[in-house]
Write a protein that holds these residues in place. Structure first.
Motif, short mmCIF file in Angstrom:
data_model
loop_
_atom_site.label_atom_id
_atom_site.label_comp_id
_atom_site.label_asym_id
_atom_site.label_seq_id
_atom_site.Cartn_x
_atom_site.Cartn_y
_atom_site.Cartn_z
N SER A 326 31.72 28.88 48.75
CA SER A 326 33.04 29.10 48.13
C SER A 326 33.16 30.54 47.64
O SER A 326 34.20 31.20 47.84
CB SER A 326 33.24 28.12 46.97
OG SER A 326 34.41 28.42 46.24
N ASN A 327 32.10 31.05 47.01
CA ASN A 327 32.12 32.44 46.53
C ASN A 327 32.20 33.42 47.70
O ASN A 327 32.87 34.47 47.61
CB ASN A 327 30.88 32.72 45.68
CG ASN A 327 31.01 32.16 44.28
OD1 ASN A 327 32.10 31.83 43.83
ND2 ASN A 327 29.89 32.05 43.59
N ALA A 328 31.48 33.11 48.79
CA ALA A 328 31.52 34.01 49.95
C ALA A 328 32.93 34.11 50.51
O ALA A 328 33.39 35.19 50.88
CB ALA A 328 30.55 33.50 51.02
N ILE A 329 33.63 32.98 50.58
CA ILE A 329 35.02 32.99 51.06
C ILE A 329 35.92 33.72 50.06
O ILE A 329 36.78 34.53 50.45
CB ILE A 329 35.51 31.54 51.27
CG1 ILE A 329 34.72 30.88 52.41
CG2 ILE A 329 37.01 31.51 51.56
CD1 ILE A 329 34.99 29.40 52.57
N LYS A 330 35.70 33.44 48.80
CA LYS A 330 36.55 34.00 47.74
C LYS A 330 36.48 35.53 47.72
O LYS A 330 37.51 36.21 47.59
CB LYS A 330 36.10 33.43 46.39
CG LYS A 330 36.75 34.06 45.17
CD LYS A 330 36.15 33.43 43.91
CE LYS A 330 36.60 34.17 42.66
NZ LYS A 330 36.01 33.63 41.43
N PHE A 331 35.29 36.10 47.89
CA PHE A 331 35.13 37.55 47.74
C PHE A 331 35.09 38.29 49.07
O PHE A 331 34.80 39.50 49.11
CB PHE A 331 33.86 37.85 46.93
CG PHE A 331 33.95 37.40 45.50
CD1 PHE A 331 34.77 38.06 44.60
CD2 PHE A 331 33.23 36.29 45.06
CE1 PHE A 331 34.85 37.64 43.28
CE2 PHE A 331 33.31 35.87 43.76
CZ PHE A 331 34.13 36.55 42.85
N SER A 332 35.36 37.59 50.18
CA SER A 332 35.40 38.26 51.50
C SER A 332 36.76 38.90 51.72
O SER A 332 37.80 38.37 51.30
CB SER A 332 35.11 37.25 52.61
OG SER A 332 33.77 36.85 52.60
#
Length: 437
Positions: A326-332
């Protein structure tokens, strides 16, 4: 030998039951041991003194063995207080009588009786009464003249033998209860550490609730207020409806994670682990984030062999990987790539989640897993999932894993979670922070 141990355990545990406290069990156990130690030697000496024609001493020994047997019967029927009183009273009377008549060193067994009584009873008034009584009896032994002539008294060698046995018994009895005290101290210390851990978990949960859940609900309240007062036109309403949907979905996920975390805390710090195939878990998580990834035109590349296994708790791993993905998607950044792959070393199977996003300042990365961070938004102003990396670290540690961060500002981050590859590889948990590229 095994049969002897079996019967010894059977007799030494007479009257004990599972509902007893640890201290009460040990007291029952010790009374049984004392009764057994009195029973068999006194029968032996009763026969020996009968052969030596010391009939009175033989009768004293036999009476003592009868009282020891009576104590075991009382223990069996749960009459613990009567058993204690019978044991201490009979020993005091018979040891005094033997020492008075035959000068057999019985005064040292009177000291044993006093020590046992002080260990058995917590009431200090009883301690004082028994101390005065035993002191009085020992004084009489030294003040009263010999009743029987020296020829009828026991040999000096037997008196020395009795004194040595009495001293050995004192050492054993004191160490027996010291062992109980030290074990209780260890249990108390362990309970204290467990309570501290529970308090830390409670503080984490409240911090997460205050930090990540309250704020989005405030945003939802503002959006609903605008809808109620018709402050939004038809063009912008669809955009806000989508925002509401995303926030509700994120908060539902966060609450689910918190409930699972709280449930694991209530069931204790230990978590049940098993062999898990990584790829199906990650595929299921990616599927749940399809809409989020497509809205940012992200490509998620999964490069994990189908047979890759780890030793971990399934629910914990789902929470950990869901938050990291979720964080990877959020900050990509839009049109970026997210690569998920594994590497294996001697101890761990490492799951790597690499994004092409805003990255993390090296000065801040060390604190990511240790404290709740300030509210942050993604590259497209997405709200966080709510639980954060503090929870991830806690669950990784419970599964005997490690975590590592490699990040470069404006280029992206790699979050690596290492879990044991087999039960033999489960070692002391450590968290590696950070290794910046």
């Amino acid at each position: 030998m095994n049969k002897f141990r079996k019967y010894w355990k059977l007799f030494s545990h007479i009257g004990a039951h599972p509902g007893m406290s640890y201290i009460d069990f040990k007291r029952v156990y010790m009374i049984n041991l004392i009764a057994l130690l009195c029973l068999f030697p006194t029968i032996f000496f009763a026969i020996l003194n009968l052969i030596d024609q010391r009939y009175i001493l033989s009768a004293i020994n036999f009476s003592n063995s009868t009282c020891a047997f009576t104590v075991l019967v009382l223990q069996y029927y749960g009459k613990y207080n009567i058993a204690k009183a019978t044991l201490l009273t009979s020993n005091s009377v018979f040891f005094f009588a033997g020492a008075l008549l035959y000068r057999n060193g019985g005064e040292y067994f009177l000291l044993c009786t006093l020590i046992v009584a002080m260990l058995m009873y917590e009431n200090r008034k009883i301690h004082i009464v028994l101390c005065i009584t035993i002191a009085f009896l020992i004084s009489l032994l030294y003040l009263l003249p010999d009743i029987l002539p020296p020829s009828q008294q026991v040999p000096r060698s037997r008196s020395v033998f009795n004194i040595i046995n009495a001293l050995a018994f004192i050492v054993v009895a004191v160490n027996f209860f010291l062992d109980i005290i030290y074990k209780n101290m260890k249990k108390i210390e362990q309970q204290r550490l467990n309570l501290e851990s529970m308090n830390r978990d409670k503080e984490k949960i409240f911090s997460i609730i205050a930090h990540d859940i309250k704020s989005p609900f405030a945003n939802l309240e503002a959006l609903v207020f605008m809808f109620r007062n018709q402050m939004l036109n038809s063009t912008t309403s669809q955009e806000y409806i989508q925002q509401i949907y995303q926030q509700i979905a994120q908060q539902n996920q966060a609450l689910d994670d918190l409930l699972q975390w709280g449930s694991s805390n209530m069931q204790g710090m230990n978590c049940s682990t098993s062999k898990l195939l990584i790829k199906p878990i990650i595929q299921h998580i990616i599927k749940s984030f399809n809409d989020n990834a497509q809205s940012k035109q992200l490509k998620i590349n999964l490069d994990i062999p189908p047979d890759t296994q780890i030793i971990a708790n399934r629910d914990h791993m789902t929470i950990i990987l869901r938050n990291l993905i979720s964080n990877a998607i959020k900050f990509s950044y839009v049109n970026g790539n997210i690569n998920i792959y594994v590497s294996v070393d001697e101890l761990y199977t490492h799951i790597h989640i690499q994004d092409e996003g805003i990255g993390i300042n090296p000065l801040k990365s060390a604190a990511l897993f240790n404290e709740v961070q300030q509210k942050s938004f993604g590259t497209e102003h997405e709200p966080g999932s709510g639980v954060g990396l503090v929870l991830c670290k806690d669950l990784i540690e419970r599964n005997k894993g490690i975590v590592n961060i490699q990040s470069t500002p404006n280029k992206g981050s790699i979050f690596s979670v290492g879990l044991p590859s087999s039960p033999a590889h489960i070692t002391q948990t450590k968290v590696e922070l950070p290794s910046c590229c």
